[in-house]
Design an enzyme around this catalytic site. Structure first.
Site: not given
Length: 526
Positions: A188, A349
């Protein structure tokens, strides 16, 4: 020499999901869909570039849970079964759609899934070998992330929990690629001062933070996020560029929302008659995505028009050119104020490319080709490339941050998930206790200690609090967290009470078989 650099970073991660106890596990489809829609299409893009002699440099993070699942023979066989059902469905669809506007799309999916099958088999079911091939060819720089994608700042109450997440990840990476990873994707992008000291112990040279993690660092970086900084430990931190991220990430302002692109939220698993589609959804009749989607985004309307692949491909090429054009202007502007070529770091991502944004791999391939042949401003590099060319950088301590909503830790520590942390901290303390109590062990005791470490690491996954916070699949996330913590507690009690149950440990080893070479002593307190 070109005026500036672009570092594209793809982070590929899925939580460890493996359910041999069920004949059909809905959550395992996360992996199957990612293989079909993202990982193999990215391999196609890389293969096409290499075959055409296009030289490129991209960075790819492969998480340890993903590496473990991609090499698991049980999941490979289940994936082949999943692919067989997809091909069976496309064969039915070519008959059903004959004479309709959707017939060419059914044929497209039929050919596409056959090609997926052929690619999967060509690599012997080992997609890691494909990515490794591109790394050895000098096209990819593959890096790692934490062992189970644990949210490191919130685990730092017990520093040994962070040390273990990093050490286990490095060991697994070395097993697959033969050397230590050059860089590290902080799960993250979550950073707090001190984490870099544990990266340094394993020879890791760099990591990534979100924009404000660098901009609000101490001291303020002279070149913002357009050059890396060194932490006092000597590990480099690279900051995310906001503009390039928004153009690709944002469904409203970015490319993926274009009306000619495929609509993700219209799938025949929901649109067709239940009796027709029953064999290709959940056995209980729960409707799910099949991957066959016949509509384009069309607009902000419930009415959707048929998808036209040629239009979408043309848009992907146009958007690749626009992205390159914008980066050229950024670099021209920035180079006026910097004593070195500016670096634009664009992390995403990986699953965005192909899964959420169907045309994403095409866009990436177009972008690489255009940067190679259509301009003289930008050079594609990896972070290691940059550090070799520019070894002198400002010393800055980044500030605590993440790339989650509002930029700090709120997503992973909120009213929906805060209850998990007292258990995680207790578990880390107990695991450190066991590791120090048994510096040497053998036989079933050693296996029990190793399994305790696996269960704790699996409980630490950042995916569970994220799912709880976002409100999707909450029951599954809660169950997974509680199951791994219960397993850990049970093993801890059996070990401390000298009554290890061989059969139960063997069952857990078979079920939660991540990190086969784990050594529980990674939790030994320094």
């Amino acid at each position: 020499m070109r005026k500036g650099y672009l570092a594209i970073v793809l982070h590929a991660h899925l939580p460890f999901v493996r359910h041999p106890e069920h004949s059909f596990a809905l959550e395992e489809r996360w992996l199957y869909e990612a293989i079909t829609e993202c990982y193999i299409p990215l391999i196609w893009a890389f293969e096409a570039l290499v075959n055409d002699g296009v030289r490129f440099r991209l960075t790819l993070s492969l998480s340890p849970p993903l590496l473990s699942m991609l090499t698991d023979e049980f999941l490979r066989q289940r994936y082949l079964h999943h692919l067989h059902k997809l091909l069976e469905l496309t064969d039915k669809e070519t008959w059903r759609t004959a004479g309709t506007p959707f017939f060419p799309l059914a044929q497209m999916y039929q050919a596409r899934f056959r090609r997926v099958r052929d690619t999967f088999n060509a690599y012997g079911g080992n997609l890691i070998a494909a990515f490794k091939k591109f790394q050895e060819a000098g096209c990819l720089e593959i890096i790692t992330t934490a062992a189970t994608h644990g949210y490191l700042p919130l685990l730092f109450v017990n520093p040994q929990a962070v040390a273990a997440q990093i050490a286990v990840a490095v060991k697994l990476y070395r097993r697959h690629f033969g050397h230590n990873p050059p860089g590290f994707w902080l799960p993250e992008c979550a950073y707090t001062p001190g984490i870099d000291a544990y990266l340094k112990k394993h020879g890791i040279r760099y990591f990534f933070v979100d924009t404000h993690g660098l901009l609000f660092g101490s001291h303020r970086p002279r070149f913002g996020v357009f050059a890396p900084v060194f932490c006092p430990t000597g590990v480099a931190a690279f900051g995310r560029d906001v503009e390039s991220s928004k153009q690709v990430w944002s469904a409203k302002e970015g490319y993926p929302g274009d009306f000619d692109y495929r609509e993700y939220y219209r799938d025949i698993g929901y649109d067709l008659d239940l009796e027709y589609i029953r064999d290709y959804i959940h056995p209980d009749g729960i409707r799910i995505n099949t991957g066959l989607k016949y509509y384009r985004i069309t607009g902000k309307t419930e009415h959707k028009e048929p998808y036209v692949p040629e239009w979408a491909r043309e848009k992907a090429a146009t958007h690749a050119g626009n992205f390159m054009f914008n980066r050229e202007h950024q670099i021209r502007y920035l180079s006026r104020f910097m004593d070195r070529p500016p670096l634009i770091v664009a992390p995403y991502d990986a699953e965005l490319f192909g899964h959420w944004w169907f045309e994403g791999p095409q866009w990436l391939e177009f972008l690489v080709r255009k940067i190679t042949y259509d301009q003289e401003i930008i050079e594609l590099v990896t972070p290691s490339d940059y550090l070799r060319r520019h070894p002198c950088n400002q010393v800055v301590t980044p500030c605590p941050s993440s790339w989650g909503n509002k930029g700090y830790h709120e997503v992973w520590l909120c009213g929906a998930n805060d209850w998990i942390y007292r258990h995680l901290h207790w578990g880390a303390d107990r695991m450190v206790e066991l590791a120090n109590r048994f510096p040497e062990s053998s036989g079933m005791l050693r296996r029990a200690l190793n399994q305790a470490a696996r269960e704790l690491l699996l409980a630490q996954s950042s995916d569970w609090p994220f799912i709880m916070a976002t409100g999707t699949m909450v029951e599954y996330a809660v169950r997974r967290f509680q199951t791994h913590m219960a397993n850990f507690i049970g093993i801890y009690r059996q070990i401390t009470e000298n009554r290890v149950e061989d059969g139960w440990i063997e069952e857990l080893e078979s079920h939660n078989n991540i990190f086969p070479e784990i050594d529980y002593r990674v939790f030994t307190k320094d």
